[in-house]
Design an enzyme around this catalytic site. Structure first.
Site, PDB file in Angstrom:
ATOM      1  N   PRO A   9       0.787  -1.227   0.000  1.00 25.24           N
ATOM      2  CA  PRO A   9       0.000   0.000   0.000  1.00 25.24           C
ATOM      3  C   PRO A   9       0.820   1.278   0.000  1.00 25.24           C
ATOM      4  O   PRO A   9       1.884   1.355   0.596  1.00 25.24           O
ATOM      5  CB  PRO A   9      -0.814  -0.094   1.299  1.00 25.24           C
ATOM      6  CG  PRO A   9      -0.052  -1.033   2.159  1.00 25.24           C
ATOM      7  CD  PRO A   9       0.623  -1.999   1.230  1.00 25.24           C
ATOM      8  N   ASN A  10       0.293   2.282  -0.720  1.00 27.01           N
ATOM      9  CA  ASN A  10       0.839   3.636  -0.820  1.00 27.01           C
ATOM     10  C   ASN A  10       2.094   3.738  -1.676  1.00 27.01           C
ATOM     11  O   ASN A  10       2.571   4.853  -1.933  1.00 27.01           O
ATOM     12  CB  ASN A  10       1.111   4.240   0.574  1.00 27.01           C
ATOM     13  CG  ASN A  10      -0.134   4.250   1.443  1.00 27.01           C
ATOM     14  OD1 ASN A  10      -1.142   4.867   1.078  1.00 27.01           O
ATOM     15  ND2 ASN A  10      -0.110   3.543   2.562  1.00 27.01           N
ATOM     16  N   ARG A  17       5.350  10.894  -2.423  1.00 31.38           N
ATOM     17  CA  ARG A  17       5.106  10.636  -1.003  1.00 31.38           C
ATOM     18  C   ARG A  17       6.405  10.666  -0.212  1.00 31.38           C
ATOM     19  O   ARG A  17       7.290   9.854  -0.400  1.00 31.38           O
ATOM     20  CB  ARG A  17       4.430   9.270  -0.876  1.00 31.38           C
ATOM     21  CG  ARG A  17       4.326   8.752   0.511  1.00 31.38           C
ATOM     22  CD  ARG A  17       4.002   7.276   0.494  1.00 31.38           C
ATOM     23  NE  ARG A  17       4.009   6.761   1.863  1.00 31.38           N
ATOM     24  CZ  ARG A  17       4.329   5.526   2.183  1.00 31.38           C
ATOM     25  NH1 ARG A  17       4.643   4.656   1.227  1.00 31.38           N
ATOM     26  NH2 ARG A  17       4.325   5.122   3.424  1.00 31.38           N
ATOM     27  N   TYR A  22      11.463   8.008   0.929  1.00 35.27           N
ATOM     28  CA  TYR A  22      11.228   6.969  -0.073  1.00 35.27           C
ATOM     29  C   TYR A  22      11.829   7.279  -1.433  1.00 35.27           C
ATOM     30  O   TYR A  22      11.685   6.489  -2.360  1.00 35.27           O
ATOM     31  CB  TYR A  22       9.728   6.708  -0.195  1.00 35.27           C
ATOM     32  CG  TYR A  22       9.092   6.270   1.104  1.00 35.27           C
ATOM     33  CD1 TYR A  22       8.155   7.050   1.757  1.00 35.27           C
ATOM     34  CD2 TYR A  22       9.483   5.064   1.700  1.00 35.27           C
ATOM     35  CE1 TYR A  22       7.587   6.643   2.961  1.00 35.27           C
ATOM     36  CE2 TYR A  22       8.928   4.655   2.904  1.00 35.27           C
ATOM     37  CZ  TYR A  22       7.981   5.446   3.523  1.00 35.27           C
ATOM     38  OH  TYR A  22       7.422   5.051   4.713  1.00 35.27           O
ATOM     39  N   ASN A  73       7.943  -5.744  -1.304  1.00 34.64           N
ATOM     40  CA  ASN A  73       7.939  -4.652  -0.339  1.00 34.64           C
ATOM     41  C   ASN A  73       6.531  -4.601   0.222  1.00 34.64           C
ATOM     42  O   ASN A  73       5.640  -4.040  -0.404  1.00 34.64           O
ATOM     43  CB  ASN A  73       8.321  -3.321  -0.981  1.00 34.64           C
ATOM     44  CG  ASN A  73       8.366  -2.206   0.055  1.00 34.64           C
ATOM     45  OD1 ASN A  73       7.797  -2.340   1.147  1.00 34.64           O
ATOM     46  ND2 ASN A  73       9.014  -1.104  -0.274  1.00 34.64           N
ATOM     47  N   ALA A  76       3.312  -0.987   4.690  1.00 36.79           N
ATOM     48  CA  ALA A  76       2.796  -0.977   6.063  1.00 36.79           C
ATOM     49  C   ALA A  76       2.336  -2.343   6.542  1.00 36.79           C
ATOM     50  O   ALA A  76       2.351  -2.631   7.748  1.00 36.79           O
ATOM     51  CB  ALA A  76       1.649   0.025   6.155  1.00 36.79           C
ATOM     52  N   GLU A  97      12.558  -9.757   1.033  1.00 38.91           N
ATOM     53  CA  GLU A  97      11.784  -8.618   1.549  1.00 38.91           C
ATOM     54  C   GLU A  97      12.603  -7.350   1.359  1.00 38.91           C
ATOM     55  O   GLU A  97      13.798  -7.319   1.729  1.00 38.91           O
ATOM     56  CB  GLU A  97      11.492  -8.849   3.033  1.00 38.91           C
ATOM     57  CG  GLU A  97      10.738  -7.767   3.739  1.00 38.91           C
ATOM     58  CD  GLU A  97      10.554  -8.090   5.224  1.00 38.91           C
ATOM     59  OE1 GLU A  97      10.941  -9.185   5.658  1.00 38.91           O
ATOM     60  OE2 GLU A  97      10.028  -7.209   5.941  1.00 38.91           O
ATOM     61  N   HIS A  99      12.659  -3.057   1.857  1.00 39.27           N
ATOM     62  CA  HIS A  99      12.105  -1.790   2.355  1.00 39.27           C
ATOM     63  C   HIS A  99      12.993  -0.673   1.806  1.00 39.27           C
ATOM     64  O   HIS A  99      14.221  -0.720   1.961  1.00 39.27           O
ATOM     65  CB  HIS A  99      12.101  -1.748   3.883  1.00 39.27           C
ATOM     66  CG  HIS A  99      11.349  -2.876   4.508  1.00 39.27           C
ATOM     67  ND1 HIS A  99       9.977  -2.914   4.586  1.00 39.27           N
ATOM     68  CD2 HIS A  99      11.798  -4.036   5.049  1.00 39.27           C
ATOM     69  CE1 HIS A  99       9.617  -4.036   5.157  1.00 39.27           C
ATOM     70  NE2 HIS A  99      10.687  -4.740   5.448  1.00 39.27           N
ATOM     71  N   SER A 101      13.207   2.384   2.894  1.00 40.74           N
ATOM     72  CA  SER A 101      13.802   3.086   4.033  1.00 40.74           C
ATOM     73  C   SER A 101      14.387   2.080   5.017  1.00 40.74           C
ATOM     74  O   SER A 101      14.059   0.896   4.972  1.00 40.74           O
ATOM     75  CB  SER A 101      12.722   3.924   4.739  1.00 40.74           C
ATOM     76  OG  SER A 101      11.740   3.063   5.326  1.00 40.74           O
ATOM     77  N   ARG A 106      13.531   4.132  12.195  1.00 43.57           N
ATOM     78  CA  ARG A 106      12.292   4.914  12.210  1.00 43.57           C
ATOM     79  C   ARG A 106      11.494   4.655  13.474  1.00 43.57           C
ATOM     80  O   ARG A 106      12.023   4.162  14.472  1.00 43.57           O
ATOM     81  CB  ARG A 106      11.513   4.601  10.922  1.00 43.57           C
ATOM     82  CG  ARG A 106      12.317   4.945   9.651  1.00 43.57           C
ATOM     83  CD  ARG A 106      11.530   4.740   8.387  1.00 43.57           C
ATOM     84  NE  ARG A 106      10.343   5.613   8.372  1.00 43.57           N
ATOM     85  CZ  ARG A 106       9.361   5.467   7.467  1.00 43.57           C
ATOM     86  NH1 ARG A 106       9.436   4.498   6.547  1.00 43.57           N
ATOM     87  NH2 ARG A 106       8.324   6.275   7.493  1.00 43.57           N
TER      88      ARG A 106
HETATM   89  O1  LIG Z   1      10.601   1.621   3.524  1.00 39.66           O
HETATM   90  C1  LIG Z   1       9.633   1.113   2.911  1.00 39.66           C
HETATM   91  O2  LIG Z   1       9.657   0.796   1.705  1.00 39.66           O
HETATM   92  C2  LIG Z   1       8.328   0.823   3.667  1.00 39.66           C
HETATM   93  C3  LIG Z   1       7.192   1.495   3.022  1.00 39.66           C
HETATM   94  C4  LIG Z   1       6.090   1.896   3.697  1.00 39.66           C
HETATM   95  O3  LIG Z   1       5.037   2.390   3.039  1.00 39.66           O
HETATM   96  C5  LIG Z   1       6.046   1.916   5.176  1.00 39.66           C
HETATM   97  O4  LIG Z   1       4.725   1.703   5.699  1.00 39.66           O
HETATM   98  C6  LIG Z   1       7.024   0.952   5.786  1.00 39.66           C
HETATM   99  O5  LIG Z   1       7.113   1.096   7.184  1.00 39.66           O
HETATM  100  C7  LIG Z   1       8.412   1.124   5.129  1.00 39.66           C
END
Ligand SMILES: O=C(O)[C@@H]1C=C(O)[C@@H](O)[C@H](O)C1
Length: 140
Positions: A9-10, A17, A22, A73, A76, A97, A99, A101, A106
């Site tokens: 998501p997102n 964003r 990111y 990835n 959340a 996996e 991420h 960030s 964090r």
């Molecule tokens: O670092 C990233 O790609 C992750 C991306 C997200 O949207 C967050 O909710 C995660 O906590 C971290």
């Protein structure tokens, strides 16, 4: 090898964003880079980004017959989803996996990922290079 790259998501908002966290690349930019890397290495690659947890779970179910490895990835859902962990536990191929960030630098609630209990490797904090590193790992 048939590789599946999944984004949660997102991540459709990448580039807009919180770019300090990111990055400024869009998801399309990242996918295009991975598409070229896959072509250079003679592997098939497929992508899904979704904001709907069930859709991600059902794509993982399909991957059981369609894909050899997954780069995911979970965004959340890393920090919340036993359902996603269970789906990945039903997938027999390698899982990496990613991420963008460094989740360990964090908020505390981001320090734990349910998915890491299944992942063969976890990459965090390398930005979009993490996806490329994950593919190199799977190609070794
Ligand atoms: O670092 C990233 O790609 C992750 C991306 C997200 O949207 C967050 O909710 C995660 O906590 C971290």
């Amino acid at each position: 090898m048939k590789l599946l790259v999944l984004n949660g998501p997102n991540l459709n908002l990448l580039g807009q964003r919180e770019p300090d966290l990111y990055g400024h690349e869009t998801l399309a930019d990242i996918e295009n880079t991975l598409r070229r890397q896959a072509l250079d290495n003679g592997i098939e690659i497929d992508f899904l980004q979704t904001n709907h947890e069930g859709e991600l779970i059902e794509r993982i179910h399909a991957a059981r017959q369609e894909s050899d490895a997954i780069i995911i990835n979970p965004a959340a859902w890393s920090h919340t989803s036993v359902a996603l962990l269970d789906a990945l536990n039903a997938f027999e191929g390698q899982v990496v996996e990613v991420h963008l960030s460094n989740i360990h630098k964090r908020e505390a609630f981001r320090h734990h990922s349910y998915i890491s209990a299944r992942a063969d490797g976890v990459i965090a904090g390398l930005g979009s290079f993490g996806y490329q590193a994950a593919m190199e790992f799977l190609l070794r």
